[in-house]
Design an enzyme around this catalytic site. Structure first.
Site, PDB file in Angstrom:
ATOM      1  N   ASP A  15       1.698   5.401  -2.887  1.00  0.00           N
ATOM      2  CA  ASP A  15       0.302   5.471  -3.311  1.00  0.00           C
ATOM      3  C   ASP A  15      -0.073   4.133  -3.941  1.00  0.00           C
ATOM      4  O   ASP A  15       0.492   3.737  -4.964  1.00  0.00           O
ATOM      5  CB  ASP A  15       0.134   6.610  -4.326  1.00  0.00           C
ATOM      6  CG  ASP A  15      -1.321   6.953  -4.594  1.00  0.00           C
ATOM      7  OD1 ASP A  15      -2.199   6.353  -3.944  1.00  0.00           O
ATOM      8  OD2 ASP A  15      -1.574   7.810  -5.452  1.00  0.00           O
ATOM      9  N   ASP A 109      -4.963   4.247   1.467  1.00  0.00           N
ATOM     10  CA  ASP A 109      -4.137   3.786   0.356  1.00  0.00           C
ATOM     11  C   ASP A 109      -2.930   4.650   0.049  1.00  0.00           C
ATOM     12  O   ASP A 109      -2.236   4.404  -0.940  1.00  0.00           O
ATOM     13  CB  ASP A 109      -4.989   3.645  -0.903  1.00  0.00           C
ATOM     14  CG  ASP A 109      -5.503   4.978  -1.422  1.00  0.00           C
ATOM     15  OD1 ASP A 109      -5.657   5.900  -0.616  1.00  0.00           O
ATOM     16  OD2 ASP A 109      -5.755   5.093  -2.632  1.00  0.00           O
ATOM     17  N   GLU A 110      -2.636   5.657   0.858  1.00  0.00           N
ATOM     18  CA  GLU A 110      -1.447   6.455   0.579  1.00  0.00           C
ATOM     19  C   GLU A 110      -0.888   7.051   1.864  1.00  0.00           C
ATOM     20  O   GLU A 110      -1.610   7.294   2.829  1.00  0.00           O
ATOM     21  CB  GLU A 110      -1.726   7.557  -0.442  1.00  0.00           C
ATOM     22  CG  GLU A 110      -2.719   8.597  -0.006  1.00  0.00           C
ATOM     23  CD  GLU A 110      -2.820   9.740  -1.012  1.00  0.00           C
ATOM     24  OE1 GLU A 110      -1.790  10.189  -1.549  1.00  0.00           O
ATOM     25  OE2 GLU A 110      -3.955  10.203  -1.242  1.00  0.00           O
TER      26      GLU A 110
END
Length: 365
Positions: A15, A109-110
């Site tokens: 993350d 983003d993860e």
């Protein structure tokens, strides 16, 4: 091939830390160390991401811009640059691919990674996570937090334990104790409404949840009960899927003031169509149904859809279809405060069949 037993799996959840805001601070040194929010700072704007300096004041993603400014008068708003975020996300994906092809992105983003059998042949998933974080820092100038465990549920919770720039490892024999201490409101899959229902039943932690037999949970929570029952025991059999599909992809924008004029509405719709096409190309999927959403100034919502024999080929096609749907509603009874455009009935171009997998929500940093 038989599925690897859960206790033998090695799952990493990566993350990125305050991703959008961190990219902005990286690219503009004048923003470093300052409270930054990516999004709209007007009365109808929404925070897409907040830097850690802003989070100290209570500023969070999805918060109205006006509230964020009241919490932090020195807050600096920056308009989103999705092309920049996508470019960095692709860099990070390339780093993941040095270790495994079993990658399930949840957003820009993860992502989950299954490194049980990884490309370098490294036995330690902790070492792999450390290397990925090191490479991300060196190659992008950004930091990432990682959770390492034997399943997706715990890996995701672990990645949040030591943020920012942290690493948390939960071994199989530690899984049940880890979940026992976890507030149920933090368990991925327990939303705010369910958390309140659990609290009313005296269920506040994983340990409380474990006290409930499965039939009792089923009476209160239906089909979701089996997941909660397993979660309380640190169990999660869901595999990491390397082509996680969505049921729909959409983009919407809230305006600073209501818009009623056709020309202005079409201009906004054209921007939305361009952003939507960016997400469509990033997801490597196509769709046959275009949906227009209009939220009026009095908060009524209009939605109109059109299904097509073949998917739109580019942003111009999306805009043309959306414009037709919009013109059919004109003149609006009152001005629009929001426009949205979505694509559904998705197909994977490599499979060419409709996708029925539930949509994943887009998470911001």
């Amino acid at each position: 091939m038989a599925q690897t037993p859960e206790q033998d799996r090695k799952i990493i959840h990566i993350d990125m830390d305050a991703f959008y805001a961190s990219v902005e601070q990286r690219d503009d040194p004048a923003l470093r160390g300052l409270p930054v929010a990516v999004g709209g700072g007007g009365p109808r704007g929404v925070v897409a991401a907040a830097s850690y300096e802003a989070r100290v004041f209570g500023v969070r993603s999805a918060m109205p811009g006006g509230k964020a400014r009241r919490l932090c008068p020195e807050l600096i708003f920056v308009r989103p640059r999705f092309e920049a975020y996508r470019a960095v996300s692709q860099q990070i994906r390339a780093i993941f691919e040095r270790f495994t092809d079993i990658i399930q992105p949840l957003s820009l983003d993860e992502a989950y990674l299954d490194v049980t059998r990884n490309k370098p042949g490294v036995a330690s998933a902790t070492y792999v996570a450390q290397e990925i974080r090191r490479m991300i820092r060196e190659e992008t100038g950004l930091t990432a937090s990682a959770g390492v465990s034997c399943n997706k549920l715990i890996a995701k919770l672990a990645s949040d334990q030591n943020k920012p720039d942290g690493l948390c490892v939960v071994r199989p024999d530690e899984a049940e104790a880890f979940m026992a201490a976890m507030p149920v409101s933090r368990i991925h899959g327990v939303g705010p409404v369910t958390a309140r229902r659990m609290a009313a039943l005296g269920i506040h932690s994983g340990a409380d949840l474990k006290e409930w037999p499965l039939p009792a949970l089923q009476r209160h929570f239906g089909k979701a009960a089996a997941f909660y029952f397993g979660a309380a025991r640190g169990l999660d059999e869901r595999p990491v899927r390397d082509r996680e599909s969505r049921k729909s992809i959409s983009v919407e924008d809230t305006f600073a003031s209501d818009i009623g004029a056709e020309g202005l509405l079409l201009a906004e719709l054209e921007k939305i169509a361009a952003r939507l096409w960016g997400r469509v190309t990033a997801s490597r999927a196509l769709g046959r149904t275009v949906t227009l959403k209009i939220k009026l100034g009095d908060f009524r919502i209009l939605t109109r859809s059109r299904s097509l024999p073949a998917p739109p080929g580019d942003a111009e096609d999306l805009f043309a279809i959306g414009a037709d749907l919009l013109r059919a509603q004109l003149p609006l009874p009152v001005g629009a405060r929001l426009l949205g455009l979505g694509l559904s009935n998705l197909i994977d171009p490599e499979r060419e069949e409709p996708d029925e997998t539930p949509q994943l929500s887009l998470a911001f940093g």
